[in-house]
Write a protein that holds these residues in place. Structure first.
Motif, PDB file in Angstrom:
ATOM      1  N   ARG A 135      -5.968 -10.713   6.804  1.00  0.00           N
ATOM      2  CA  ARG A 135      -6.032 -11.771   5.580  1.00  0.00           C
ATOM      3  C   ARG A 135      -5.089 -11.196   4.848  1.00  0.00           C
ATOM      4  O   ARG A 135      -4.811 -12.396   4.528  1.00  0.00           O
ATOM      5  N   TYR A 136      -4.063  -9.838   4.803  1.00  0.00           N
ATOM      6  CA  TYR A 136      -3.318 -10.117   3.562  1.00  0.00           C
ATOM      7  C   TYR A 136      -2.140  -9.748   4.035  1.00  0.00           C
ATOM      8  O   TYR A 136      -1.010  -9.736   3.447  1.00  0.00           O
ATOM      9  N   GLY A 137      -1.627  -9.432   5.962  1.00  0.00           N
ATOM     10  CA  GLY A 137      -0.824  -9.333   6.388  1.00  0.00           C
ATOM     11  C   GLY A 137      -0.070 -10.171   6.499  1.00  0.00           C
ATOM     12  O   GLY A 137       1.610 -10.011   6.046  1.00  0.00           O
ATOM     13  N   LYS A 138       0.276 -11.530   6.011  1.00  0.00           N
ATOM     14  CA  LYS A 138       1.849 -12.846   5.946  1.00  0.00           C
ATOM     15  C   LYS A 138       1.002 -12.530   3.792  1.00  0.00           C
ATOM     16  O   LYS A 138       1.871 -13.693   3.521  1.00  0.00           O
ATOM     17  N   HIS A 139       0.531 -12.090   2.660  1.00  0.00           N
ATOM     18  CA  HIS A 139       0.394 -12.402   1.827  1.00  0.00           C
ATOM     19  C   HIS A 139       2.209 -11.766   1.302  1.00  0.00           C
ATOM     20  O   HIS A 139       2.381 -10.804   1.578  1.00  0.00           O
ATOM     21  N   ALA A 141       3.186 -10.493  -1.838  1.00  0.00           N
ATOM     22  CA  ALA A 141       2.910 -10.008  -2.193  1.00  0.00           C
ATOM     23  C   ALA A 141       3.506  -8.194  -2.167  1.00  0.00           C
ATOM     24  O   ALA A 141       3.513  -7.218  -2.293  1.00  0.00           O
ATOM     25  N   VAL A 142       2.236  -8.556  -0.617  1.00  0.00           N
ATOM     26  CA  VAL A 142       2.336  -7.070  -0.438  1.00  0.00           C
ATOM     27  C   VAL A 142       3.720  -6.149   0.937  1.00  0.00           C
ATOM     28  O   VAL A 142       4.471  -7.505   1.655  1.00  0.00           O
ATOM     29  N   VAL A 143       4.091  -5.102   0.300  1.00  0.00           N
ATOM     30  CA  VAL A 143       4.722  -5.075   0.707  1.00  0.00           C
ATOM     31  C   VAL A 143       5.405  -3.331   1.386  1.00  0.00           C
ATOM     32  O   VAL A 143       5.773  -2.762   2.176  1.00  0.00           O
ATOM     33  N   LEU A 144       3.634  -2.698   0.866  1.00  0.00           N
ATOM     34  CA  LEU A 144       3.897  -1.226   1.618  1.00  0.00           C
ATOM     35  C   LEU A 144       1.638  -1.297   1.985  1.00  0.00           C
ATOM     36  O   LEU A 144       1.569  -1.836   1.137  1.00  0.00           O
ATOM     37  N   TRP A 145       1.878  -0.591   2.971  1.00  0.00           N
ATOM     38  CA  TRP A 145      -0.077  -0.672   3.341  1.00  0.00           C
ATOM     39  C   TRP A 145      -0.193   0.852   2.959  1.00  0.00           C
ATOM     40  O   TRP A 145       0.516   1.823   2.832  1.00  0.00           O
ATOM     41  N   HIS A 146      -1.074   1.360   2.413  1.00  0.00           N
ATOM     42  CA  HIS A 146      -1.305   2.630   1.537  1.00  0.00           C
ATOM     43  C   HIS A 146      -2.568   2.846   2.274  1.00  0.00           C
ATOM     44  O   HIS A 146      -3.589   2.838   1.947  1.00  0.00           O
ATOM     45  N   VAL A 147      -2.773   3.553   3.177  1.00  0.00           N
ATOM     46  CA  VAL A 147      -3.574   4.076   4.182  1.00  0.00           C
ATOM     47  C   VAL A 147      -4.626   5.328   3.181  1.00  0.00           C
ATOM     48  O   VAL A 147      -4.120   6.467   2.820  1.00  0.00           O
ATOM     49  N   VAL A 240      -0.939  -5.756  13.128  1.00  0.00           N
ATOM     50  CA  VAL A 240      -0.582  -6.819  12.976  1.00  0.00           C
ATOM     51  C   VAL A 240      -0.294  -7.127  12.335  1.00  0.00           C
ATOM     52  O   VAL A 240       0.392  -8.724  12.120  1.00  0.00           O
ATOM     53  N   THR A 241       0.593  -6.277  11.734  1.00  0.00           N
ATOM     54  CA  THR A 241       1.649  -6.402  11.073  1.00  0.00           C
ATOM     55  C   THR A 241       3.161  -5.356  11.494  1.00  0.00           C
ATOM     56  O   THR A 241       3.471  -4.026  10.755  1.00  0.00           O
ATOM     57  N   PRO A 242       3.697  -5.701  12.641  1.00  0.00           N
ATOM     58  CA  PRO A 242       4.926  -4.721  12.555  1.00  0.00           C
ATOM     59  C   PRO A 242       5.903  -4.506  11.964  1.00  0.00           C
ATOM     60  O   PRO A 242       6.067  -3.517  11.400  1.00  0.00           O
TER      61      PRO A 242
END
Ligand code: GLA
Length: 700
Positions: A135-139, A141-147, A240-242
């Motif tokens: 849903r948000y991989g192309k948003h 605003a998103v610059v980093l994934w926080h697992v 999903v978001t390489p």
């Protein structure tokens, strides 16, 4: 996003808008802009709202928040939200709840109530991570994934049947045959030989001391199992978001996970740290944690993902940070390699278990000291773009190893020890002398560091011994301290006088341990007579120390020489006249061995000796009675000076304080004051009389 891609250090915090009515969100972003916030972590504990029942997702509110943040120029570190499974999950999969060593199954109702080996947890977390990534991989605003969040913070070890099965699989992969496991674990002792892998259990509560190697393998397994949770989510995000980097937040000097094994899988190292504002030594321990974070990334910039603006609510009494203390600790992180300063959390919660934990926007609102300090720090960081991506210069290295940490704190040893305090003392001695310290696991290349300290490396592998030897041969001054080289990686004693291969490096061997803690005075002891209490300290005499003597505590060893020189001896006590400190010239360098635990002055004197002999040049442009830890750390072309102590210090470098614009020569730093000086040339003095001022040699 490499953190260096931002124009100025990341500044912000955990943002939990789901705790607040929508009316508050606009005020939030207005205030964020006022404070210079450019990055927030969103959604860490939002699972129950994002997936209110299994397989049904509700993303509307998160859509709005991400759009709002983006419209206001605020980037997002988006969580996979898997840290706290919702009530429906625990109800549907009760077998996923973690179990303690005593067999108690923990209840839901707080957070992190899952077993890391639970297949149901892994599957549900993976589905949620995928849904969020898609849903948000192309948003924008998103610059980093926080697992997830702080893996292992509350449940670092689970002893349930699912964990037992996973442990067996891990062991089978490691050892291949049950015979190899029996050999490694020494199961001939106490009739523990296993016939098959499925006889093996986690080290649950036993009548007497359990098998030490089983316990150590369970520590390793548990760290790997948490890592496997992270890697499963990371693989989904990558697929999903390489291009979006992935992080998870570490917890400083955290015993539960071997971060050396994690670090290669974390794109941006991130740390959460909550030094106790009331503990005058806390900045020293914090400095070590920050040095670890820099070292985990091999010198790459990292992010301080969480800290408190003021008080936490986790200690018996929670002191607020004094005026300037939050800023000082923030600059400490920046000096030691951080490219981002974030907080838990943006707005202090009004409800829930952490409502008395400070936030960037306090309960009392913006007419407050905390808010003013947040605004001040935000505006200062915005002007410090030049620091981004630059390297902190180090000139000493400390070996820090999770196997030794786990093993030296087991039961059944000659004395109980706190590994962290054994290591932290030496880190503090080095940093107090003005050195900047990297940490390494020990089997890395140690050559090139003028000073190498190996504190209490209880488990020493052959590879570590070889790396330590190579450092000495190539010119380092190497100091090895007590309880190093006692066992190998299977916890099998090094026979023939301890230290193993390090005997030839150090020129000594150890016959016997002589801990000083008064055994009969301990709980369970029988205080028959005063004379039965062993003196807790011993004098150590040697020219290294001011006035010729120092004090050792807790621990002594009966040390024999092969071909080392004696630098100090024990005076009085059971080992009167025995060597306490030795030195052996080794190749281009030297190898020192210390058979006791010196007090602070003794450690300082020994470090000065190492500085003098190695020729390392130390930056310490401070004068006056510092009265506590004063840091001077060089990062890129900037010299960070931070006064954590109570007394004012005077800065003596030629340069400009980029924070105040003032000329740095003669600037007085009061308590918690900071100067960030663009340094030009500074004078030099001999380390024998005073610390040298100048550029550090190592890695320059
Ligand atoms: C940790 C957690 C946060 C919060 C803080 C409070 O760092 O990640 O969610 O609980 O502690 O100090």
């Amino acid at each position: 996003m490499h953190p260096a891609f931002a124009r100025s250090p990341w500044f912000g915090g955990d943002y939990n808008p789901e705790q607040w009515p929508e009316a508050v969100w606009d005020e939030d972003v207005d205030l964020m802009r006022r404070a210079g916030v450019n990055l927030v972590t969103v959604g860490v504990f939002a699972w129950s709202l994002l997936e209110p029942e299994e397989g049904r997702y509700e993303f509307g509110w998160l859509d709005s928040i991400l759009d709002l943040l983006h419209e206001n120029g605020i980037a997002v570190d988006l969580a996979t939200a898997t840290a706290s499974p919702p009530p429906w999950f625990s109800r549907a999969y009760p077998e996923s709840l973690p179990v303690t060593a005593d067999g108690v199954r923990l209840s839901p109702g707080s957070r992190q109530a899952y077993c890391p080996s639970s297949p149901q947890y892994r599957a549900s977390a993976g589905k949620l991570a995928r849904a969020i990534a898609e849903r948000y991989g192309k948003h924008p605003a998103v610059v980093l994934w926080h697992v997830n969040n702080e893996y292992g913070c509350h449940v670092a070890r689970c002893y349930c049947d699912e964990s037992a099965a996973a442990f067996r699989r891990w062991l089978e992969q490691k050892y291949g045959t049950i015979g190899a496991l029996n050999e490694a674990w020494g199961t001939a002792f106490w009739s523990q030989s296993y016939g098959r892998f499925d006889e093996i259990l986690p080290p649950r509560t036993t009548p007497a001391i359990g098998n030490p190697t089983q316990a150590l393998d369970f520590e390793r397994f548990s760290s790997d199992e948490l890592l496997a949770c992270y890697l499963e989510e990371k693989a989904i995000l990558r697929e999903v978001t390489p291009d979006i980097p992935v992080t998870t937040n570490f917890m400083g000097l955290f015993r539960g996970a071997d971060y050396w094994r994690w670090a290669p899988h974390v794109d941006v190292i991130a740390d959460d740290l909550y030094p106790d504002p009331a503990d005058p030594d806390a900045p020293r321990a914090a400095a070590m944690a920050r040095d670890l974070m820099r070292s985990l990334g091999g010198g790459r910039p990292w992010i301080l993902m969480e800290q408190a603006t003021s008080a936490v609510n986790t200690r018996p009494a929670n002191a607020p940070k004094a005026a300037g203390q939050m800023r000082a600790l923030s600059y400490q992180a920046l000096a030691r390699g951080a490219d981002g300063i974030l907080f838990f959390q943006w707005r202090q919660s009004a409800s829930g278990a952490e409502k008395f934990h400070s936030g960037m926007v306090p309960h009392a609102g913006t007419g407050t000291r905390v808010w003013r300090e947040v605004e001040q720090l935000g505006s200062e960081l915005a002007a410090l773009g030049g620091v981004m991506g630059t390297e902190t210069r180090s000139n000493a290295v400390l070996v820090f190893d999770w196997d030794s940490w786990w093993a030296i704190e087991q039961r059944g040893l000659p004395a109980t020890s706190s590994y962290l305090s054994l290591v932290a003392r030496w880190h503090a001695a080095l940093t107090d002398a003005g050195l900047t310290v990297d940490l390494v696991p020990g089997d890395d290349d140690l050559t090139g560091y003028p000073i190498v300290v190996v504190p209490s490396l209880f488990v020493t592998t052959d590879a570590q011994a070889a790396a330590i030897d190579a450092a000495a041969r190539s010119g380092s001054s190497v100091l090895v301290t007590d309880q190093t080289g006692i066992v190998d990686e299977n916890l099998r004693a090094r026979l023939g006088g301890y230290l193993g291969e390090l005997q030839s490096t150090l020129g000594v061997w150890i016959e016997e341990f002589w801990p000083l803690t008064g055994a009969w005075a301990r709980p369970g002891g029988i205080p028959v007579a005063e004379s039965a209490t062993i003196a807790p300290t011993v004098s150590v005499r040697g020219g290294v120390f001011a006035g010729g003597t120092s004090t050792g505590a807790e621990w002594t060893e009966a040390l024999h020489l092969h071909d080392a020189e004696v630098e100090a001896v024990f005076e009085g006590g059971a080992l009167d006249g025995w060597p306490a400190l030795t030195r052996k010239a080794r190749g281009e360098g030297a190898a020192w061995y210390l058979a006791t635990r010196l007090d602070r002055d003794g450690r300082a004197a020994l470090v000065e000796r190492l500085i003098a002999e190695s020729g390392v040049r130390v930056e310490r442009p401070l004068s006056g009675d510092t009265g506590g830890p004063v840091e001077s750390v060089r990062r890129g072309d900037l010299l960070f000076l931070i006064n954590h102590g109570a007394s004012p210090v005077v800065v003596e470098v030629d340069g400009t304080d980029v924070l105040s614009g003032a000329s740095a020569r003669g600037i007085t730093l009061g308590q918690h004051d900071v100067a960030v000086v663009a340094v030009s040339v500074v004078g030099e003095r001999s380390p024998a009389t005073a610390p040298i001022v100048g550029a550090s040699a190592q890695n320059a």
